[in-house]
Enzyme design. Structure first.
Site, PDB file in Angstrom:
ATOM      1  N   ASP A  92      50.613  42.279  37.854  1.00  0.00           N
ATOM      2  CA  ASP A  92      50.211  43.263  38.827  1.00  0.00           C
ATOM      3  C   ASP A  92      51.499  44.064  39.013  1.00  0.00           C
ATOM      4  OD1 ASP A  92      47.997  41.413  38.777  1.00  0.00           O
ATOM      5  OD2 ASP A  92      47.590  41.737  41.124  1.00  0.00           O
ATOM      6  N   LYS A 154      44.326  48.923  40.986  1.00  0.00           N
ATOM      7  CA  LYS A 154      44.283  47.975  42.286  1.00  0.00           C
ATOM      8  C   LYS A 154      44.642  48.745  43.243  1.00  0.00           C
ATOM      9  CE  LYS A 154      46.722  43.808  43.936  1.00  0.00           C
ATOM     10  NZ  LYS A 154      47.894  42.954  43.359  1.00  0.00           N
ATOM     11  N   LYS A 182      40.300  46.300  41.187  1.00  0.00           N
ATOM     12  CA  LYS A 182      40.685  45.221  41.968  1.00  0.00           C
ATOM     13  C   LYS A 182      40.926  45.705  43.470  1.00  0.00           C
ATOM     14  CE  LYS A 182      43.884  41.739  42.749  1.00  0.00           C
ATOM     15  NZ  LYS A 182      45.065  40.744  42.119  1.00  0.00           N
TER      16      LYS A 182
END
Length: 221
Positions: A92, A154, A182
Site C-alpha cells: 500500500d 484506497k 479499498k
C-alpha cells in the site's frame, strides 16, 4: 448487502501500524487474523519477517507499506522490492499528495507507475487520503491512480480523518468498476460496511481489534 462474519473477515486487511506497535501486539495481530480469517495482515516494517513466518500455511497474506510523502519514487519502489523479497505479497503506497495539490499530475502518475513496475504482478493499493480532498479532487485522484496502473484505489490511512460513505460514493461514481476499491480509515459500524460493499468496495483496512468486533457483529445479526 449484509454479509456474514466469515465473508466480511475475508474482505479485511487487519492492521497494526501505530508508531509504537510492539512485537507482542504483532503476534496478537497474527492470532486474531487466524482466528477470524482475515484476508491479510499489515504491520510495521520491522515485524514483516515475523508476520510472514506466523502466516505460513494459513492462506493469509502479509501486506506492507512502501513509504509516504517523504520518499522519492525510487525509494518507494525499492521499499516495495525489499518487502516482496521478505515474503510480503502486497504493498500500500500513499499518492504523492504534495505533487497532486500542486497540480503536478504527471508526477503523481509517474510515482505510482514506478512502484507498480517494481512490483510486477503483485497487488499495489494507492492511498489518496480522501479526508484531505474535495469531491472534485477525489475524482481526479482516482483517474490518476488508474492511469498509474495501481490495482486498488484506497481511501485513507486514518490519521487525517475518517473515510465516509460519501467518499466511497464519489469514488464508485468515478471508477465505475475499472479499478478495485479499498476502504480504510475509521470504519467502525456495520451499516457503513454494508453501504460501502453495495457501492463496490471489495477490501477493508481496519485495525485488527475493530475488525474482530465487526466480524462478530456481522455474525450476531
Amino acid at each position: 448487502m449484509p454479509v456474514s462474519g466469515k465473508q466480511l473477515a475475508h474482505m479485511m486487511d487487519g492492521t497494526l501500524i501505530r508508531t509504537d506497535s510492539t512485537r507482542a501486539e504483532t503476534l496478537e495481530l497474527a492470532r486474531y487474523a487466524k482466528k477470524y480469517g482475515f484476508y491479510s495482515v499489515i504491520g510495521v516494517g520491522v515485524f514483516y519477517p515475523l508476520l510472514v513466518e506466523e502466516m505460513k500455511g494459513s492462506g493469509i497474506l502479509v501486506g506492507s507499506g512502501c513509504g509516504g510523502i517523504m520518499m522519492t519514487s525510487a525509494l518507494k519502489a525499492e521499499f516495495a522490492r525489499q518487502n516482496l523479497a521478505l515474503g510480503c505479497a502486497e504493498c500500500d503506497m500513499v499518492m504523492n499528495l504534495p505533487a497532486f495539490k500542486s497540480g503536478l499530475y504527471d508526477e503523481v502518475v509517474k510515482d505510482i507507475r514506478t512502484v507498480k513496475d517494481a512490483m510486477g504482478s503483485h497487488v499495489l493499493k494507492c492511498i489518496i487520503e480522501t479526508p484531505l480532498l474535495s469531491d472534485d479532487e477525489i475524482r481526479k485522484a482516482c483517474e490518476l491512480v488508474m492511469e498509474g496502473g495501481a490495482d486498488f484505489v484506497k481511501t485513507a490511512v486514518g490519521r487525517d480523518g475518517p473515510v465516509t460513505v460519501h467518499h466511497i460514493e464519489v469514488i464508485s461514481d468515478t471508477v465505475k468498476g475499472r479499478i478495485k476499491v479499498k476502504a480504510s480509515g475509521g470504519i467502525r459500524t456495520l451499516d457503513a460496511v454494508d453501504r460501502m460493499i453495495d457501492l463496490g468496495v471489495s477490501r477493508f483496512g481496519v485495525s485488527y481489534k475493530s475488525g474482530a468486533a465487526l466480524v462478530e457483529a456481522a455474525d450476531r445479526r
